[in-house]
Enzyme design. Structure first.
Site, PDB file in Angstrom:
ATOM      1  N   ASP A 131     -18.221 -26.984  -8.039  1.00 38.34           N
ATOM      2  CA  ASP A 131     -18.038 -27.380  -9.444  1.00 38.34           C
ATOM      3  C   ASP A 131     -17.576 -26.217 -10.328  1.00 38.34           C
ATOM      4  OD1 ASP A 131     -19.326 -29.826  -8.583  1.00 38.34           O
ATOM      5  OD2 ASP A 131     -21.249 -28.834  -8.899  1.00 38.34           O
TER       6      ASP A 131
ATOM      7  N   GLU B 129     -16.935 -39.063 -12.749  1.00 37.32           N
ATOM      8  CA  GLU B 129     -17.659 -37.848 -13.124  1.00 37.32           C
ATOM      9  C   GLU B 129     -16.666 -36.697 -13.235  1.00 37.32           C
ATOM     10  OE1 GLU B 129     -20.433 -37.149  -9.961  1.00 37.32           O
ATOM     11  OE2 GLU B 129     -18.880 -36.660  -8.497  1.00 37.32           O
TER      12      GLU B 129
END
Length: 361
Positions: free
Chosen positions: A54, A264
């Site tokens: 991420d 997301e």
């Protein structure tokens, strides 16, 4: 959509069984872009002594700083709530330029430092204003509800001191902070399934969730959320609103549009006066984007710009450095395990018509 989750989860578990290598929390060194069996990767991992994912990248003080999550092997079985992603602290990394040496500035925030946080410090982001650096992060509180917190530092590499409470009105996961050319700053956030976004459809947390919003394909898809930040960057300055994504006919994308709808991992960047909102489609594993005239939307769906990586999740960031644009992302090249990832970077190209060139990782 729950059935789709289990199908893809089963596929990923099978892939792990086939591809997994023995590893503990620290990855083994591997500088090859081609593995046994002929599998090739577009780029090599940036970091090989810790598992990272991420990656939120920013240019601060003429350097590239990367704020990733830190994957660990907690020996928790994979499930739809994402409990196997049991991250508990953050490291900050920097590099003078793309392709240069990556410096680890060490652990800058641990879950034990955050008064309100209980577990699962997932994907963070960072921002700067008036001499202060801000680290935004999701974590589950004492009731296992995801909230978004903020911590501050005098330097981009921390350590960061957290606020005593999460941001009032915050929920779900994946904060992404964008500062526009007029100085206004916005936070985008949200993720369905384990990210709990489906549990907030009425503005109040529903522990059972709203399965209707995930399973009725004809309904408008759940939207990413956005809120303008206050001048001190510590709270929302206005009510949270939806980031609306429209198709070419001006209609909202639908729940059943798995290849295009938001799941997301949102990000916003600005290019030639247009706002590019990018995100992961989740269970179909694409990076997609939509373009608009305002950071608050609405935005029009423009396509995919990255095909699926190895591993279940795709989460990215986009920066400009020395006149070129770059995409930071992750895959599972080092471990073969969906919850033990490694971050990477590759060039991102805006084509003459304003669309993004497809990337094949």
């Amino acid at each position: 959509m729950k059935k789709r989750a289990k199908i893809f989860l089963g596929f990923s578990v099978g892939l792990v069984f086939i591809c997994s290598i023995s590893c503990d929390e620290k990855p083994k060194e591997n500088k090859n872009t081609e593995k046994s069996g002929g599998k090739k990767y577009l780029t090599s991992p940036l970091i090989e002594d810790l598992f990272t994912a991420d990656p939120s990248a920013h240019v601060f003080e003429n350097k590239i700083y990367i704020y990733p999550s830190h994957d660990i092997d907690a020996e928790i079985p994979e499930n739809d709530n994402g409990d196997h992603f049991a991250m508990k602290d953050y490291h900050v990394y920097s590099m003078d330029s793309i392709g240069g040496k990556v410096t680890d500035h060490g652990m800058v925030l641990d879950v034990s430092d955050v008064p309100w946080a209980k577990r699962q410090m997932w994907a963070p982001d960072a921002a700067y204003k008036d001499g202060t650096y801000f680290l935004y992060f999701p974590a589950k509180d004492a009731n296992d509800i995801f909230r978004i917190g903020v911590a501050t530092s005098d330097t981009p590499y921390g350590p960061f001191k957290p606020q005593k409470e999460p941001i009032l009105g915050s929920f779900s996961i994946d904060p992404a902070v964008f500062t526009d050319t007029d100085g206004s700053t916005y936070m985008y956030f949200g993720g369905i399934w384990g990210g709990q976004l489906q549990r907030w459809t009425n503005g109040i947390y529903d522990s059972e969730g709203s399965m209707t919003d995930l399973e009725v394909d004809s309904l408008p898809a759940l939207s990413c959320k956005v809120a303008k930040l206050s001048s001190n960057m510590l709270k929302f300055d206005e009510p949270v609103r939806d980031v609306i994504i429209l198709d070419s006919l001006g209609q909202e994308l639908r729940t059943g549009d798995y290849d295009r709808r938001f799941f997301e991992g949102s990000w916003m960047h600005k290019y030639h006066g247009k706002y590019y909102f990018s995100y992961s489609t989740g269970d179909t594993h694409y990076l997609a984007y939509a373009i608009g005239e305002s950071p608050l939307g609405p935005l029009t769906y423009a396509g995919h710009f990255m095909t699926p990586v190895q591993g279940w999740t795709t989460h990215h960031s986009i920066i400009e450095s020395n006149g070129k644009w770059y995409l930071f992302y992750h895959d599972t090249e080092l471990s073969g395990k969906t919850w033990l990832r490694n971050i990477k970077v590759t060039e991102l190209e805006h084509l003459p018509d304003g669309t993004l060139k497809m990337i094949y990782p």
